[in-house]
Scaffold this motif. Structure first.
Motif, short mmCIF file in Angstrom:
data_model
loop_
_atom_site.label_atom_id
_atom_site.label_comp_id
_atom_site.label_asym_id
_atom_site.label_seq_id
_atom_site.Cartn_x
_atom_site.Cartn_y
_atom_site.Cartn_z
N ARG A 169 0.83 -1.22 0.00
CA ARG A 169 0.00 0.00 0.00
C ARG A 169 0.85 1.25 0.00
O ARG A 169 0.50 2.26 -0.64
CB ARG A 169 -0.95 -0.01 1.19
CG ARG A 169 -2.04 -1.06 1.10
CD ARG A 169 -2.82 -0.91 -0.21
NE ARG A 169 -3.67 -2.04 -0.47
CZ ARG A 169 -4.93 -2.15 -0.09
NH1 ARG A 169 -5.49 -1.17 0.58
NH2 ARG A 169 -5.63 -3.23 -0.39
N ARG A 170 1.97 1.23 0.71
CA ARG A 170 2.84 2.41 0.71
C ARG A 170 3.43 2.65 -0.68
O ARG A 170 3.47 3.78 -1.16
CB ARG A 170 3.97 2.23 1.73
CG ARG A 170 4.91 3.43 1.79
CD ARG A 170 6.01 3.26 2.82
NE ARG A 170 5.48 3.34 4.17
CZ ARG A 170 5.33 2.31 4.98
NH1 ARG A 170 5.69 1.09 4.58
NH2 ARG A 170 4.85 2.45 6.20
N THR A 171 3.88 1.58 -1.33
CA THR A 171 4.42 1.70 -2.69
C THR A 171 3.36 2.23 -3.65
O THR A 171 3.62 3.12 -4.47
CB THR A 171 4.94 0.34 -3.18
OG1 THR A 171 5.94 -0.14 -2.28
CG2 THR A 171 5.53 0.46 -4.58
N PHE A 172 2.15 1.68 -3.52
CA PHE A 172 1.05 2.12 -4.38
C PHE A 172 0.73 3.59 -4.17
O PHE A 172 0.58 4.36 -5.13
CB PHE A 172 -0.19 1.27 -4.14
CG PHE A 172 -1.44 1.85 -4.75
CD1 PHE A 172 -1.69 1.72 -6.11
CD2 PHE A 172 -2.35 2.56 -3.98
CE1 PHE A 172 -2.82 2.27 -6.68
CE2 PHE A 172 -3.48 3.12 -4.54
CZ PHE A 172 -3.71 2.97 -5.89
N ASP B 15 -3.28 12.24 0.20
CA ASP B 15 -2.44 12.84 1.24
C ASP B 15 -2.87 12.34 2.62
O ASP B 15 -2.02 12.04 3.48
CB ASP B 15 -2.55 14.36 1.19
CG ASP B 15 -1.75 14.96 0.05
OD1 ASP B 15 -0.74 14.34 -0.35
OD2 ASP B 15 -2.14 16.03 -0.46
N ALA B 16 -4.19 12.26 2.83
CA ALA B 16 -4.71 11.79 4.13
C ALA B 16 -4.34 10.33 4.36
O ALA B 16 -4.01 9.93 5.48
CB ALA B 16 -6.22 11.98 4.18
N ALA B 17 -4.40 9.52 3.29
CA ALA B 17 -4.02 8.10 3.41
C ALA B 17 -2.53 7.96 3.71
O ALA B 17 -2.12 7.11 4.51
CB ALA B 17 -4.39 7.36 2.13
N LYS B 18 -1.71 8.80 3.08
CA LYS B 18 -0.27 8.76 3.35
C LYS B 18 0.03 9.21 4.78
O LYS B 18 0.95 8.69 5.42
CB LYS B 18 0.47 9.66 2.36
CG LYS B 18 0.48 9.13 0.92
CD LYS B 18 1.29 10.01 0.00
CE LYS B 18 2.77 9.94 0.32
NZ LYS B 18 3.60 10.72 -0.63
N SER B 19 -0.76 10.14 5.30
CA SER B 19 -0.59 10.57 6.69
C SER B 19 -0.90 9.42 7.64
O SER B 19 -0.25 9.27 8.69
CB SER B 19 -1.51 11.76 7.00
OG SER B 19 -1.12 12.90 6.26
N LEU B 20 -1.90 8.61 7.28
CA LEU B 20 -2.21 7.42 8.09
C LEU B 20 -1.02 6.47 8.12
O LEU B 20 -0.64 5.96 9.19
CB LEU B 20 -3.45 6.72 7.51
CG LEU B 20 -3.74 5.31 8.03
CD1 LEU B 20 -3.91 5.30 9.54
CD2 LEU B 20 -4.99 4.75 7.35
#
Length: 398
Positions: A207-210, A297-302
């Protein structure tokens, strides 16, 4: 001043679809909005069947700063560290429209009455489209929270929806803005340092790579859709200029007066149709991608919060090892490690559900908007062809 009391049309509907766990027990909508010089005030209607709310139906008036306050309260709550916090709606910006109105008003004496009325009408149309978009984005934010089974139970959200008086929320001062800037800078540095940490969970690695790749791609897609919308809008301006040119020629050349007048009418209608195309592209494409850029951006903050929790757990393990080597403060180190483990596992469990929901919601929304936009393009094309055929028939009869 402009109101949106009766503007719940297709354009006013939320620009992004929702498919969270909303069971209909909490319904939130913006039924009216008033644009004033410095702010926009939204009338929010709420219907609730949740026991945590003191009333079943509520109506309050809120400004943009109060939306930002609510977003800050949700973002700063450590209990929500495992959730994707809905991105705050963008600040209303009508400055460009007001500046354009000032320039048109100042140049009124240099243009004909018809030209002035057309420019004024076009400006009002642009302003209304921007106003509708602003209302839709703020409504979307509230609907995202209301659709979340945990965030909708937040006490600050209940205050936002129930408290009838002004929340007395002010804009951030310079000191707070500077503090926020350095806080974001620290987070970015910390995030860069955490990017090299070893994560054993394949789900979060994938998920991080995606998300890294997705965020880059959607930012570029947003830029391209903005260019597309500008080009489409520029074509409507060309149609308006053509209509004005033919109208001027109809007055100057008596022999071709009827022919030129009909051309002016046809291009004026085409300009209106093209303006609708531009508005729909802006709503269905540009706003959609802008929203999901903020959602990414919100998902990356998670993922950052989970990475921070993982780093804290690793640090706690090292502290426990040192404490065991020195036979000192072992119970304290064990308790701290246990707290870090519980926090990390809790965030990881919630994050998996959130990221899976984000994926489903994103795909369904893109599919829906592509279908809607295709249908709109077909209707717009049919309208254009019909208007051109009608204009040609009228020209042939002259």
């Amino acid at each position: 001043m402009m109101t949106a009391e009766e503007e719940n049309t297709r354009e006013h509907a939320s620009t992004v679809s929702l498919n969270d766990e909303n069971d209909g027990r909490l319904s939130v909508s913006i039924t009216d909005a008033v644009s004033e010089l410095e702010t926009v005030k939204f009338t929010i209607q709420t219907k609730s069947a949740l026991p945590s709310f003191s009333q079943h139906q509520m109506s309050v008036i809120r400004c943009h700063e109060e939306f930002i306050w609510l977003h800050d309260m949700l973002s700063e709550n450590i209990e929500y560290a495992g959730y994707i916090i809905p991105p705050a709606p963008p600040k209303p910006d009508f400055e460009a429209a007001r500046d354009k109105l000032t320039r048109i008003t100042a140049a009124e004496s240099t243009m004909s009455e018809d030209e002035y009325k057309k420019l004024r009408k076009e400006l009002e149309s642009d302003y209304l489209a921007l106003f509708k978009k602003t209302v839709a984005m703020h409504e979307m934010y509230l609907m995202r929270i209301a659709a979340h089974s945990k965030l909708r139970e937040d006490s600050n959200f209940r205050v936002f929806l129930e408290y009838a008086k002004d929340l007395k929320v002010r804009s951030k001062n310079k000191k707070e803005l500077i503090g926020g800037f350095f806080k974001n800078m620290t987070k970015n540095v910390d995030e860069a340092l955490l990017s090299s940490q070893k994560d054993k969970d394949e789900f979060f690695i994938e998920r991080r790579t995606f998300l890294d790749d997705y965020h880059t791609r959607i930012r570029e897609t947003t830029r391209q859709t903005e260019q597309l919308s500008e080009s489409t809008n520029a074509l409507s301006v060309d149609y308006m200029q053509l209509a004005g040119g033919f109208a001027l020629l109809s007055v100057q050349d008596p022999q071709l007066q009827r022919f030129m007048a009909q051309c002016a009418i046809s291009f004026e209608v085409m300009q209106k149709l093209q303006k609708r195309v531009s508005t729909d592209e802006d709503l269905k494409f540009t706003d959609l991608f802008k929203y999901y850029q903020r959602e990414a951006d919100a998902a990356k903050s998670l993922l950052y919060r989970r990475g921070r929790a993982l780093a804290d757990k690793d640090i706690a393990e090292n502290k426990l090892e040192k404490a065991q080597e020195k036979f000192k403060d072992i119970p304290t180190a064990e308790a701290y490690l246990q707290d870090c483990k519980i926090r990390f596992e809790s965030i990881s469990e919630m994050a998996k559900t959130e990221l899976d929901t984000f994926k489903v919601r994103r795909l369904e929304t893109y599919r829906k908007h592509l279908v809607d936009m295709s249908e709109l393009q077909i209707r717009h094309s049919q309208s254009k062809v019909g208007e051109l055929s009608k204009g040609l028939e009228l020209l042939c009869d002259l």
